[in-house]
Design an enzyme around this catalytic site. Structure first.
Site, mmCIF file in Angstrom:
data_model
loop_
_atom_site.group_PDB
_atom_site.id
_atom_site.type_symbol
_atom_site.label_atom_id
_atom_site.label_comp_id
_atom_site.label_asym_id
_atom_site.label_seq_id
_atom_site.Cartn_x
_atom_site.Cartn_y
_atom_site.Cartn_z
ATOM 1 N N TYR A 1 17.296 29.359 7.322
ATOM 2 C CA TYR A 1 16.379 30.117 7.868
ATOM 3 C C TYR A 1 16.110 30.111 9.443
ATOM 4 O O TYR A 1 16.783 29.167 10.175
ATOM 5 C CB TYR A 1 14.763 29.331 7.708
ATOM 6 N N LYS B 1 0.782 -1.206 -0.073
ATOM 7 C CA LYS B 1 0.109 -0.048 -0.244
ATOM 8 C C LYS B 1 0.860 1.320 0.015
ATOM 9 O O LYS B 1 1.976 1.152 0.243
ATOM 10 C CB LYS B 1 -0.881 0.002 1.142
HETATM 11 C C1 LIG Z 1 -0.031 -1.959 6.579
HETATM 12 C C2 LIG Z 1 -0.600 -3.087 7.194
HETATM 13 C C3 LIG Z 1 0.122 -4.154 7.426
HETATM 14 C C4 LIG Z 1 1.809 -4.148 7.235
HETATM 15 O O1 LIG Z 1 2.157 -3.419 8.315
HETATM 16 P P1 LIG Z 1 3.736 -3.398 8.534
HETATM 17 O O2 LIG Z 1 3.914 -3.086 9.861
HETATM 18 O O3 LIG Z 1 4.469 -2.764 7.548
HETATM 19 O O4 LIG Z 1 4.384 -5.142 8.450
HETATM 20 C C5 LIG Z 1 -0.364 -5.375 7.641
HETATM 21 N N1 LIG Z 1 -1.482 -5.325 7.949
HETATM 22 C C6 LIG Z 1 -2.441 -4.519 7.938
HETATM 23 C C7 LIG Z 1 -3.889 -4.472 8.197
HETATM 24 C C8 LIG Z 1 -1.993 -3.082 7.534
HETATM 25 O O5 LIG Z 1 -2.724 -2.334 7.410
#
Ligand SMILES: *Cc1c(COP(=O)(O)O)cnc(C)c1O
Length: 363
Positions: free
Chosen positions: A255, A35
């Site tokens: 800055y 994702k």
């Molecule tokens: C994003 C997500 C993961 C992966 O999490 P990591 O900590 O990056 O391994 C697994 N399960 C769900 C439901 C998620 O939303």
């Protein structure tokens, strides 16, 4: 033209990290979580590199569509599920599996037009209080889904741990117990483990693990680095020197003038800033690698630039020299800690203007 800022993706490291995950969870299938543009690494490139995963997980329909448009045919699971008839039709057309975590999504499936059955993961909220059904609602949803010809049987069963990165947090065991209890008499595949749970709780690995961060070579456990469990960093963020100057002792830099030269200083300006996703919170003194040698940030991070004290570098910095912000030799875990955040945020925060490529790192 050489881009000012680029993220180089080591696809061999991605594949190696998948092997590390499999060795850690030998009894589980792997749903590779890609994702948020594969945590900033580039959705399609990562999916192509991880063609040995058993399935991909994304958060939303659009991300699944992008995978299918690129010709990725592997199973895809939508972790937030579908919310209307249009999204359901897209899931049917593109064979997306999806999570059902709220009663409205059960009703949507009950009203779905006939077609090939959907792969559904029913989500139990075991205490995180984010997505998922609890108690009697979960049981009722399971009973309802079990009757539907439009749902492949048996339904998958999943949950998510809120504190898997903190091994000693008693909430972890409570969540696992609640899951075991609510699903005790149900058939179907089980999935509980994100990266942290995969490392900390082998008992949570179950039928499917859902690693994200580990695949990118990064540890989810505070104070540790991916290399400690055999992972290789996948993303290298690098820039180049676009300015050089000498500033006298007592001169202020950047800055707000928050950094003052305490000696005559050779200062390099690199073309990277918070407009690229390099965190504005990164304090002066934080390391970058100029030509592979460590040098310290001087002054505030600007939108497009940072200042670097290169006075003491063994090799004099020149215009165009490479500056590494994180990657091999400079773990993103360490940089995130310096910026007061987590590596997830740094990786996902890479902005659109950063060129993502799978070429070798310029040196
Ligand atoms: C994003 C997500 C993961 C992966 O999490 P990591 O900590 O990056 O391994 C697994 N399960 C769900 C439901 C998620 O939303």
């Amino acid at each position: 033209m050489i881009p000012f800022v680029s993220a180089t993706i080591d696809t061999a490291a991605l594949r190696q990290n998948l092997r590390v995950v499999r060795a850690r969870a030998p009894g589980s299938r792997v749903m590779a979580v890609i994702k948020a543009n594969a945590y900033g690494h580039g959705l399609v490139m990562v999916a192509q590199a991880l063609n040995e995963a058993d399935a991909f997980a994304v958060a939303r329909v659009d991300e699944g569509l992008a995978l299918r448009s690129a010709g990725i045919t592997k199973p895809v699971v939508l972790l937030e599920g579908v919310f209307d008839g249009e999204q359901l039709a897209l899931a049917a057309a593109h064979r997306f599996g999806f999570v059902v975590h709220i009663e409205e999504q059960v009703r949507l499936l009950e009203q779905a037009p006939a077609g090939a059955p959907f792969d559904v993961w029913l989500k139990l909220d075991t205490g995180m209080n984010r997505l998922g059904l609890t108690g009697a609602q979960f049981a009722a949803a399971h009973a309802a889904l079990s009757l539907l010809p439009g749902v492949r049987q048996p339904v998958g069963l999943m949950s998510h741990l809120a504190s898997a990165d903190i091994r000693e947090d008693p909430e972890n065991m409570l969540q696992l117990q609640r899951f075991a209890q609510a699903t005790r008499d149900l058939p179907g595949a089980r999935s509980l483990a994100n990266s942290a749970a995969l490392l900390n709780f082998p008992a949570a690995q179950a039928d499917w693990v859902r690693p994200g961060l580990l695949l990118y070579g990064v540890s989810p456990l505070a104070g540790t680095q991916g290399a400690e469990v055999g992972l290789e960093p996948v993303m290298t963020l690098h820039s180049r020197i676009i300015g050089l100057k000498d500033v006298a002792r007592g001169e202020r830099v950047g800055y707000g003038g928050v950094w003052t030269a305490e000696r005559p200083t050779r200062l390099a300006i690199a073309a990277v800033g918070y407009g690229d996703g390099y965190p504005r919170n990164m304090p002066s003194g934080s390391p970058v690698l100029v030509n592979g040698a460590s040098a310290a940030i001087a002054g505030k991070v600007s939108m497009d630039m940072i200042g670097i004290d290169v006075t003491e570098l063994p090799q004099a910095a020149k215009l165009g020299d490479p500056v590494l912000l994180w990657g091999p030799g400079l773990p993103v875990e360490r940089m995130a800690a310096l910026a007061g955040t987590i590596p997830y945020e740094l990786l996902c925060g890479i902005s659109q203007r950063v060129a993502i490529n799978s070429r070798k790192i310029p040196s």
